[in-house]
Design a protein around this motif. Structure first.
Motif, short mmCIF file in Angstrom:
data_model
loop_
_atom_site.label_atom_id
_atom_site.label_comp_id
_atom_site.label_asym_id
_atom_site.label_seq_id
_atom_site.Cartn_x
_atom_site.Cartn_y
_atom_site.Cartn_z
N VAL A 121 -1.31 -4.18 -1.55
CA VAL A 121 -0.18 -4.25 -2.47
C VAL A 121 1.05 -4.86 -1.80
N ASN A 122 1.42 -4.33 -0.66
CA ASN A 122 2.66 -4.74 0.02
C ASN A 122 2.35 -5.74 1.12
N GLY B 71 4.45 -6.84 -3.89
CA GLY B 71 4.81 -5.42 -3.83
C GLY B 71 6.19 -5.21 -3.26
#
Length: 76
Positions: free
Chosen positions: A29-30, A55
């Motif tokens: 996500v990040n 993200g």
């Protein structure tokens, strides 16, 4: 530009090389990617010219660096 200090000095990264930087907690996500602007292998100090974000890319407490390739960004 985003500044980092790598925990393990002596890496073989080169200026201009694209890196994928992913959060250790949520790497799917990040993440962020971009070319390496500056790097000091003796200290681990690095600056990345971030070109792509995913993200919550601004608040990593720990992250991993991987060799990457340029990302084509869509122009709308």
């Amino acid at each position: 530009m985003k500044a980092f200090t790598l925990a393990h000095a002596g890496k073989g990264f080169l200026r201009g090389q694209w890196l994928l930087i992913a959060s250790s907690a949520a790497p799917d996500v990040n993440r962020m990617a971009g070319p390496l602007a500056t790097f000091d292998p003796a200290t681990g100090a690095a600056t990345v010219n971030v070109k792509a974000l995913g993200g919550d890319s601004g608040s990593f407490s720990a992250c991993k660096f991987h060799q990457g390739s340029p990302i084509v960004l869509a122009v709308i």
